[in-house]
Design a protein around this motif. Sequence first.
Motif, PDB file in Angstrom:
ATOM      1  N   PRO A 109      38.431  45.541  22.421  1.00 46.24           N
ATOM      2  CA  PRO A 109      39.086  46.117  23.599  1.00 46.24           C
ATOM      3  C   PRO A 109      40.450  45.484  23.831  1.00 46.24           C
ATOM      4  N   GLU A 110      41.338  46.315  24.352  1.00 43.15           N
ATOM      5  CA  GLU A 110      42.708  45.846  24.555  1.00 43.15           C
ATOM      6  C   GLU A 110      42.830  45.045  25.846  1.00 43.15           C
ATOM      7  N   ALA A 111      42.102  45.508  26.880  1.00 42.83           N
ATOM      8  CA  ALA A 111      42.265  44.876  28.199  1.00 42.83           C
ATOM      9  C   ALA A 111      41.107  45.267  29.104  1.00 42.83           C
ATOM     10  N   ILE A 112      40.994  44.571  30.230  1.00 46.69           N
ATOM     11  CA  ILE A 112      40.041  44.987  31.261  1.00 46.69           C
ATOM     12  C   ILE A 112      40.838  45.338  32.522  1.00 46.69           C
ATOM     13  N   VAL A 113      40.445  46.439  33.139  1.00 43.22           N
ATOM     14  CA  VAL A 113      41.064  46.860  34.389  1.00 43.22           C
ATOM     15  C   VAL A 113      39.998  46.827  35.476  1.00 43.22           C
ATOM     16  N   LEU A 114      40.271  46.141  36.549  1.00 44.75           N
ATOM     17  CA  LEU A 114      39.333  46.116  37.675  1.00 44.75           C
ATOM     18  C   LEU A 114      39.908  46.939  38.816  1.00 44.75           C
ATOM     19  N   ARG A 115      39.050  47.796  39.395  1.00 42.99           N
ATOM     20  CA  ARG A 115      39.519  48.655  40.490  1.00 42.99           C
ATOM     21  C   ARG A 115      38.596  48.522  41.694  1.00 42.99           C
ATOM     22  N   ARG A 116      39.165  48.714  42.869  1.00 46.33           N
ATOM     23  CA  ARG A 116      38.372  48.690  44.095  1.00 46.33           C
ATOM     24  C   ARG A 116      37.489  49.940  44.133  1.00 46.33           C
ATOM     25  N   TYR A 117      36.204  49.743  44.444  1.00 50.26           N
ATOM     26  CA  TYR A 117      35.238  50.833  44.379  1.00 50.26           C
ATOM     27  C   TYR A 117      35.619  51.985  45.304  1.00 50.26           C
ATOM     28  N   GLU A 118      35.981  51.656  46.539  1.00 54.18           N
ATOM     29  CA  GLU A 118      36.177  52.710  47.541  1.00 54.18           C
ATOM     30  C   GLU A 118      37.428  53.555  47.259  1.00 54.18           C
ATOM     31  N   THR A 119      38.495  52.899  46.805  1.00 58.77           N
ATOM     32  CA  THR A 119      39.783  53.598  46.743  1.00 58.77           C
ATOM     33  C   THR A 119      40.296  53.820  45.324  1.00 58.77           C
ATOM     34  N   GLY A 120      39.734  53.113  44.373  1.00 57.03           N
ATOM     35  CA  GLY A 120      40.256  53.222  43.014  1.00 57.03           C
ATOM     36  C   GLY A 120      41.491  52.361  42.803  1.00 57.03           C
ATOM     37  N   GLU A 121      41.891  51.636  43.845  1.00 57.56           N
ATOM     38  CA  GLU A 121      43.090  50.781  43.731  1.00 57.56           C
ATOM     39  C   GLU A 121      42.898  49.748  42.610  1.00 57.56           C
ATOM     40  N   ARG A 122      43.939  49.615  41.800  1.00 56.36           N
ATOM     41  CA  ARG A 122      43.849  48.657  40.697  1.00 56.36           C
ATOM     42  C   ARG A 122      44.079  47.247  41.241  1.00 56.36           C
ATOM     43  N   VAL A 123      43.087  46.370  41.074  1.00 56.21           N
ATOM     44  CA  VAL A 123      43.220  45.027  41.655  1.00 56.21           C
ATOM     45  C   VAL A 123      43.416  43.943  40.588  1.00 56.21           C
ATOM     46  N   ALA A 124      43.114  44.267  39.338  1.00 51.96           N
ATOM     47  CA  ALA A 124      43.326  43.252  38.302  1.00 51.96           C
ATOM     48  C   ALA A 124      43.440  43.906  36.933  1.00 51.96           C
ATOM     49  N   TYR A 125      44.202  43.254  36.092  1.00 50.28           N
ATOM     50  CA  TYR A 125      44.353  43.718  34.706  1.00 50.28           C
ATOM     51  C   TYR A 125      44.486  42.470  33.841  1.00 50.28           C
ATOM     52  N   THR A 126      43.608  42.339  32.874  1.00 53.35           N
ATOM     53  CA  THR A 126      43.703  41.179  31.981  1.00 53.35           C
ATOM     54  C   THR A 126      43.784  41.665  30.542  1.00 53.35           C
ATOM     55  N   ARG A 127      44.816  41.212  29.854  1.00 61.59           N
ATOM     56  CA  ARG A 127      44.974  41.588  28.447  1.00 61.59           C
ATOM     57  C   ARG A 127      43.966  40.802  27.610  1.00 61.59           C
ATOM     58  N   TRP A 128      43.270  41.502  26.745  1.00 63.34           N
ATOM     59  CA  TRP A 128      42.235  40.854  25.922  1.00 63.34           C
ATOM     60  C   TRP A 128      42.576  40.886  24.443  1.00 63.34           C
ATOM     61  N   SER A 129      43.663  41.555  24.093  1.00 60.56           N
ATOM     62  CA  SER A 129      43.930  41.764  22.672  1.00 60.56           C
ATOM     63  C   SER A 129      44.350  40.477  21.965  1.00 60.56           C
ATOM     64  N   ASP A 130      44.666  39.435  22.737  1.00 64.40           N
ATOM     65  CA  ASP A 130      45.092  38.190  22.082  1.00 64.40           C
ATOM     66  C   ASP A 130      43.961  37.147  22.030  1.00 64.40           C
ATOM     67  N   MET A 131      42.728  37.601  22.215  1.00 64.00           N
ATOM     68  CA  MET A 131      41.583  36.673  22.226  1.00 64.00           C
ATOM     69  C   MET A 131      41.493  35.857  20.933  1.00 64.00           C
ATOM     70  N   GLU A 132      41.699  36.531  19.798  1.00 62.93           N
ATOM     71  CA  GLU A 132      41.537  35.833  18.518  1.00 62.93           C
ATOM     72  C   GLU A 132      42.552  34.696  18.392  1.00 62.93           C
ATOM     73  N   ASP A 133      43.804  34.967  18.834  1.00 71.23           N
ATOM     74  CA  ASP A 133      44.819  33.899  18.784  1.00 71.23           C
ATOM     75  C   ASP A 133      44.421  32.738  19.692  1.00 71.23           C
ATOM     76  N   GLN A 134      43.900  33.083  20.866  1.00 71.35           N
ATOM     77  CA  GLN A 134      43.593  32.034  21.846  1.00 71.35           C
ATOM     78  C   GLN A 134      42.329  31.250  21.504  1.00 71.35           C
ATOM     79  N   TYR A 135      41.312  31.963  21.016  1.00 68.97           N
ATOM     80  CA  TYR A 135      39.996  31.314  20.868  1.00 68.97           C
ATOM     81  C   TYR A 135      39.502  31.244  19.427  1.00 68.97           C
TER      82      TYR A 135
END
Length: 234
Positions: free
Chosen positions: A101-127
């Motif tokens: 996966p490239e990233a995770i997007v977290l959204r508020r349940y009631e409104t769909g508002e985007r509250v967080a985005y974390t890039r995951w595509s660099d996991m291999e470099d980091q870990y």
Amino acid sequence: MATHEPVAAHHAANAEGISQRTRLYDGRKATHRLHVLIVGCGMGGLAAAHCLGQAGHKVTLFESAAAIGEVGAGIQVTPNVSRLLRRWGVGDNLEAVAVRPEAIVLRRYETGERVAYTRWSDMEDQYGSPYYHIHRADLHKLLFDLAAPFMTLRLKSTVVSVDPEAPSVTLASGEVVHGDLIVGADGVKSMIQRVVLGHTNPAEPTGDAVYRAIIPTEYLLNDPELKPAAYHGL
Ligand SMILES: Cc1cc2nc3c(=O)[nH]c(=O)nc-3n(C[C@H](O)[C@H](O)[C@H](O)COP(=O)(O)OP(=O)(O)OC[C@H]3O[C@@H](n4cnc5c(N)ncnc54)[C@H](O)[C@@H]3O)c2cc1C
């Protein structure tokens, strides 16, 4: 397949020669070969069976279910797990059936508002090893194929009690099986955990619920409202 008779698990598995390619511990074997009784054919039990079998121990695995497999949707394979699977020789098999996966997007349940985005595509470099999403059944099969040559699998074999002193397990049929070591891999409602702790340790309900689903990308692409999610995540 006979129900509660032992089956040589490698006959049940389509092992694809995976475990033949794998050699753990530089090929070293334990000086004392133990008979290990593992309770539960989930991912934990299979991983234990593979590692203990590679070390030269005799493994008998007991599973309540009549057939092997895994239900559910997707599961995240974090770098600590993918590192092990690579070491165990199934890195290519994992890559073939999993997605990065490239990233995770977290959204508020009631409104769909985007509250967080974390890039995951660099996991291999980091870990040092990739992060994957995979279907549970595919991960279970990878582990089953790894463990199969090293274990005798007993399906429809519910363990109803254990005697840590003997050590032995008693099956629902009344049969008592003796070994040298018992591994409890019997899941979140573990009976063996109860024996070890001396009391039950139930999960505490939080009132939250999680739903997980897998949607094929072509469905997203064919739906004007969901199409952007195929490219940028929901
Ligand atoms: C909604 C959800 C999402 C999750 N997502 C992730 C994730 O993304 N990444 C991740 O790493 N983890 C995730 N987890 C956790 C992960 O699924 C579990 O940690 C893992 O499946 C546990 O495996 P296990 O082998 O210990 O137990 P289980 O998979 O529960 O296997 C236990 C086995 O033991 C058998 N058994 C039970 N009692 C007996 C008995 N008395 N005799 C014989 N057999 C018995 C059962 O039939 C079963 O086959 C998630 C869990 C949930 C609920």
